[in-house]
Write a protein that holds these residues in place. Structure first.
Motif, mmCIF file in Angstrom:
data_model
loop_
_atom_site.group_PDB
_atom_site.id
_atom_site.type_symbol
_atom_site.label_atom_id
_atom_site.label_comp_id
_atom_site.label_asym_id
_atom_site.label_seq_id
_atom_site.Cartn_x
_atom_site.Cartn_y
_atom_site.Cartn_z
ATOM 1 N N LEU A 105 -0.142 -15.356 84.817
ATOM 2 C CA LEU A 105 0.897 -16.381 84.704
ATOM 3 C C LEU A 105 1.557 -15.943 83.022
ATOM 4 N N ARG A 106 -0.126 -16.343 82.534
ATOM 5 C CA ARG A 106 0.231 -16.891 80.982
ATOM 6 C C ARG A 106 1.050 -16.152 80.464
ATOM 7 N N SER A 107 0.318 -14.502 80.182
ATOM 8 C CA SER A 107 1.141 -13.198 80.426
ATOM 9 C C SER A 107 2.416 -12.808 79.972
ATOM 10 N N ALA A 108 3.349 -13.694 82.140
ATOM 11 C CA ALA A 108 4.100 -13.052 82.091
ATOM 12 C C ALA A 108 5.212 -13.523 80.490
ATOM 13 N N PRO A 109 5.413 -14.468 79.997
ATOM 14 C CA PRO A 109 6.311 -14.732 78.893
ATOM 15 C C PRO A 109 6.236 -13.263 78.202
ATOM 16 N N ALA A 110 4.721 -13.047 77.842
ATOM 17 C CA ALA A 110 4.463 -12.446 77.177
ATOM 18 C C ALA A 110 5.274 -11.195 77.145
ATOM 19 N N VAL A 111 5.328 -10.835 79.060
ATOM 20 C CA VAL A 111 5.992 -9.446 79.387
ATOM 21 C C VAL A 111 7.405 -9.410 78.230
ATOM 22 N N GLY A 112 8.520 -10.438 78.927
ATOM 23 C CA GLY A 112 9.637 -10.058 78.460
ATOM 24 C C GLY A 112 9.773 -10.527 76.945
ATOM 25 N N ALA A 113 8.727 -11.289 76.510
ATOM 26 C CA ALA A 113 9.010 -10.946 74.237
ATOM 27 C C ALA A 113 8.771 -9.726 74.547
ATOM 28 N N LEU A 114 7.255 -8.806 74.517
ATOM 29 C CA LEU A 114 7.510 -7.424 74.415
ATOM 30 C C LEU A 114 8.434 -6.940 74.579
ATOM 31 N N ALA A 115 9.399 -6.704 75.873
ATOM 32 C CA ALA A 115 10.141 -6.128 75.760
ATOM 33 C C ALA A 115 11.379 -5.736 75.064
ATOM 34 N N MET A 116 11.716 -7.653 74.623
ATOM 35 C CA MET A 116 12.614 -7.987 74.377
ATOM 36 C C MET A 116 12.682 -7.665 72.504
ATOM 37 N N SER A 117 11.315 -7.930 72.335
ATOM 38 C CA SER A 117 10.661 -7.460 70.331
ATOM 39 C C SER A 117 10.991 -6.069 70.254
ATOM 40 N N LEU A 118 10.860 -5.424 71.420
ATOM 41 C CA LEU A 118 10.742 -3.612 70.676
ATOM 42 C C LEU A 118 12.540 -3.140 70.694
ATOM 43 N N VAL A 119 13.283 -4.612 71.771
ATOM 44 C CA VAL A 119 14.861 -3.930 71.287
ATOM 45 C C VAL A 119 15.320 -4.447 69.833
ATOM 46 N N LEU A 120 14.721 -5.441 69.910
ATOM 47 C CA LEU A 120 15.367 -6.316 68.090
ATOM 48 C C LEU A 120 14.131 -5.183 67.582
ATOM 49 N N THR A 121 13.497 -4.473 67.320
ATOM 50 C CA THR A 121 12.711 -3.613 66.408
ATOM 51 C C THR A 121 13.499 -2.483 66.366
ATOM 52 N N ARG A 122 14.409 -2.381 67.630
ATOM 53 C CA ARG A 122 14.966 -0.630 67.335
ATOM 54 C C ARG A 122 16.630 -0.583 67.121
ATOM 55 N N TRP A 123 16.635 -2.496 67.483
ATOM 56 C CA TRP A 123 18.398 -3.169 66.847
ATOM 57 C C TRP A 123 17.970 -4.015 66.754
ATOM 58 N N PRO A 124 18.453 -4.615 65.207
ATOM 59 C CA PRO A 124 17.555 -5.777 65.284
ATOM 60 C C PRO A 124 19.436 -6.387 64.789
ATOM 61 N N LEU A 125 18.833 -8.235 65.240
ATOM 62 C CA LEU A 125 20.067 -8.156 65.378
ATOM 63 C C LEU A 125 21.180 -8.518 63.965
ATOM 64 N N ARG A 126 22.449 -8.990 64.096
ATOM 65 C CA ARG A 126 23.257 -7.947 63.086
ATOM 66 C C ARG A 126 24.334 -8.851 61.886
ATOM 67 N N ARG A 127 24.993 -9.748 63.727
ATOM 68 C CA ARG A 127 25.917 -10.052 64.215
ATOM 69 C C ARG A 127 26.148 -11.570 65.042
ATOM 70 N N LYS A 128 26.647 -12.380 64.630
ATOM 71 C CA LYS A 128 26.291 -13.733 65.601
ATOM 72 C C LYS A 128 24.808 -14.064 65.854
ATOM 73 N N VAL A 129 24.395 -14.272 64.674
ATOM 74 C CA VAL A 129 22.560 -14.479 64.907
ATOM 75 C C VAL A 129 22.823 -16.105 65.359
ATOM 76 N N GLY A 130 23.141 -16.795 64.401
ATOM 77 C CA GLY A 130 23.160 -18.127 65.070
ATOM 78 C C GLY A 130 23.717 -18.003 66.743
ATOM 79 N N PRO A 131 24.613 -18.590 67.533
ATOM 80 C CA PRO A 131 25.491 -18.412 68.346
ATOM 81 C C PRO A 131 24.119 -17.797 69.421
#
Length: 409
Positions: free
Chosen positions: A262-288
């Motif tokens: 359970l404590r690891s579960a949020p990190a699974v989602g964060a890991l997947a998202m961090s890999l996405v952001l590493t490959r495709w960094p946020l460039r537009r509409k960062v505030g919204p």
């Protein structure tokens, strides 16, 4: 922000040797810290069976961190930041060694755990501003967004592996967890000592005005204030880390290994998202996108609070991790790009206060409200509150809500 064509390739980041060394040190240090936290939480609940005491572990970390963070940020602007981080890792290793001794010798008590929580709070007070302000010195500005994204990747790998391994080792014998923590934390300290960068100590003498300069800087930059305060209130209300032992044991009917998952579960989602952001960094509409991510975080916490299924609860926590990763990477990048290097330690210290409040004070809030309303009521109300905060911040911080690029236009 520069176009994709002008952005250096991802491989350029891995040619930054000091950054890679620090990334590995953080990986080991965070894994050791996460294992230590899951073991201490289960140990406390085994001793007291009290939601209030689980909350106190968070409070006893937060108070010294709150008192020491501004001096820590000032120190990070005057002393080699890598040395500060190394000392903090060594201090956490000492805490793990004391828990090992108390477990093997049979003198682990509620009071000892709370006392060691204070020491952990002091260590993290100095660690956070030093590590945040160090990264921009290890990579060029063009790689900073990716550096924070891949730093988040390493952090999430550690947060996934740490609690899961910690829960498994605790189920075998608590001493195995603490032995592993000591090794990882000392290794992180040693590795950080070989990180090199050009340190330029300030010429001006330290004053009370310079100590509090970070607060004034954040207050005047509404984008930074909005981003950091958003994280404070969202995680303060929506976090449920302190209640996971109760959910694991009494609601989802699992054991220490289940708690680790359970404590690891949020990190699974964060890991997947961090890999996405590493490959495709946020460039537009960062505030919204930052504000929407916080709203999704609150909705997922609402689902977790109402769930009685272990796997649905795991899925909800995975979503919270993915949403939180967007928030963390966006906030850290905005703060560092908007802050001159001579102020980064003090501004990172203010950011650390917000993070500490949202985590450690949030654990106390969760324990206190769970004692009043029960764990389900606490998490549900927190999820609703987080969604309301995300909506309110659209109105309170229009500069953040309208921010398009990471860098100023």
């Amino acid at each position: 922000m520069s176009s994709d064509a002008a952005t250096p390739p991802l491989s350029a980041l891995f040619r930054q040797t000091p950054f890679v060394r620090f990334w590995l040190a953080r990986l080991a240090g965070i894994m050791g810290n996460q294992m230590l936290m899951v073991a201490v939480a289960w140990h406390m609940y085994d001793i007291t069976h009290s939601a209030w005491d689980l909350g106190l572990v968070g409070l006893f970390q937060f108070v010294p961190a709150l008192l020491m963070t501004l001096p820590a940020g000032h120190l990070a602007d005057r002393v080699h930041r890598g040395r500060i981080f190394a000392c903090c890792m060594a201090l956490q290793a000492l805490v793990a060694a004391l828990m090992l001794a108390s477990t093997t010798q049979g003198f682990a008590t509620r009071e000892l755990i709370l006392g060691l929580a204070v020491v952990l709070g002091v260590a993290r007070a100095f660690q956070m501003p030093a590590q945040q302000a160090l990264i921009p010195l290890l990579v060029p500005a063009s790689l900073l967004t990716r550096a924070f994204a891949i730093s988040s990747t390493g952090m999430e790998i550690a947060i996934i592996g740490g609690p899961a391994l910690g829960g498994l080792l605790y189920a075998l014998a608590p001493r195995y967890v603490y032995i592993t923590c000591v090794a990882l934390l000392l290794g992180a300290s040693a590795l950080t000592m070989v990180v090199r960068y050009r340190h330029k100590p300030p010429q001006a003498a330290a004053t009370w005005q310079s100590l509090f300069a970070g607060i004034g800087f954040v207050w005047r930059r509404k984008v930074i204030l909005g981003a950091t305060s958003l994280d404070l209130f969202a995680v303060l209300l929506g976090g449920a880390t302190a209640l996971l032992p109760i959910y694991a044991k009494d609601i989802l009917h699992t054991g220490p290994a289940g708690l680790g998952l359970l404590r690891s579960a949020p990190a699974v989602g964060a890991l997947a998202m961090s890999l996405v952001l590493t490959r495709w960094p946020l460039r537009r509409k960062v505030g919204p996108r930052l504000l929407m991510a916080v709203g999704v975080f609150g909705l997922a916490m609402l689902v977790f609070g109402l769930s009685t299924s272990f796997w649905l609860s795991m899925l909800a926590l995975v979503v919270t991790g993915a949403a939180d990763c967007v928030s963390v990477v966006t906030r850290n990048t905005l703060v560092q790009l908007e802050t001159p290097d001579e102020m980064r330690g003090r501004v990172s210290a203010v950011n650390s206060i917000f993070i500490g409040a949202s985590n450690q004070l949030g654990e106390f809030e969760s324990g206190a409200t769970a004692a009043l309303w029960g764990p389900v009521g606490s998490v549900v109300m927190g999820g609703v509150g987080t969604m309301l905060v995300a909506g309110l911040w659209f109105r309170l911080f229009p500069a953040l809500a309208k921010r398009d690029h990471m860098e100023k236009a």
